[in-house]
Enzyme design. Sequence first.
Site, PDB file in Angstrom:
ATOM      1  N   GLU A 129      -2.617 -10.398   3.490  1.00  0.00           N
ATOM      2  CA  GLU A 129      -3.496 -10.321   4.660  1.00  0.00           C
ATOM      3  C   GLU A 129      -4.521 -11.445   4.710  1.00  0.00           C
ATOM      4  O   GLU A 129      -4.872 -11.938   5.789  1.00  0.00           O
ATOM      5  CB  GLU A 129      -4.219  -8.962   4.693  1.00  0.00           C
ATOM      6  CG  GLU A 129      -3.334  -7.773   5.039  1.00  0.00           C
ATOM      7  CD  GLU A 129      -2.722  -7.103   3.815  1.00  0.00           C
ATOM      8  OE1 GLU A 129      -2.275  -5.955   3.941  1.00  0.00           O
ATOM      9  OE2 GLU A 129      -2.679  -7.742   2.743  1.00  0.00           O
ATOM     10  N   GLU A 132       0.830  -1.211   0.000  1.00  0.00           N
ATOM     11  CA  GLU A 132       0.000   0.000   0.000  1.00  0.00           C
ATOM     12  C   GLU A 132       0.858   1.251   0.000  1.00  0.00           C
ATOM     13  O   GLU A 132       0.535   2.241  -0.674  1.00  0.00           O
ATOM     14  CB  GLU A 132      -0.934  -0.025   1.209  1.00  0.00           C
ATOM     15  CG  GLU A 132      -1.989  -1.110   1.110  1.00  0.00           C
ATOM     16  CD  GLU A 132      -2.757  -1.324   2.404  1.00  0.00           C
ATOM     17  OE1 GLU A 132      -3.859  -1.877   2.349  1.00  0.00           O
ATOM     18  OE2 GLU A 132      -2.248  -0.945   3.486  1.00  0.00           O
TER      19      GLU A 132
END
Length: 254
Positions: free
Chosen positions: A128, A108
């Site tokens: 994740e 990110e």
Amino acid sequence: MDVLLDVAGPVAVITLNRPAKLNAITPEMADALRACLDRVDADPAIRVAVLTGAGERSFCVGSDIRELDAYATPWEFRNRGDYGDAVRALRKPIVAAVNGYAYGGGLELAMACDIRLAATTATFAAPEIKLGWIGGSGQSALLAHSVGPGNAATMLLTGDPIDAARAKDWGLVTEVVPPDELLPAVRELAGKIAARPPIAAQTAKANLRAAYAMPLDQAIQYERDLQTVCMATADAAEGRAAFAARREPVFEGR
């Protein structure tokens, strides 16, 4: 210090400096990163930022998972200061030098930058899902914009990494170079951007971000309005004068 800021002329290099932990970010590091970004935005002499990680193995593997249980409630976790938001909020251009793992929040962070260059040893992942959650700093939207919905779904639903060559094929990075050439290549690119008029560079960045969020007609009108703002600056007048005189322009950010 776990976050370093090195300013050389108009280029500031921000380094996540926790290589023994693969540059995993603690809340304290997130605060330090935000402070560095605030300084970059506030200093008119700095025109471009570079974000990278210390060591040869990792750019950033996201948040230090051991720190996540420290939040007292889910609501406190929801409202934490997010380091990806801080990078996206930077007005000035920022280039990611991805030197190794860019996983989770590190992916990110890289996508929050305007341009990404990668070492041949870099890998990218949204892991994740393997731990029971998903990214929370624009991971899905930014991936879909960068690599397309199908490739984004592959990364998000498997959590498996892709290498730098595939990242370039998919459009996630613009250039892949040997590890020892990464920072020189990024510095060269940053220097080229820093030589451009800073108001126009920041306006171009804002316009590009807006283009993703606006319908086409509104995006074109917004671009035209921003063009008018740029045309009223002293730098634009200098650009026209230098073109007429066949000399190199000198831009001062006015």
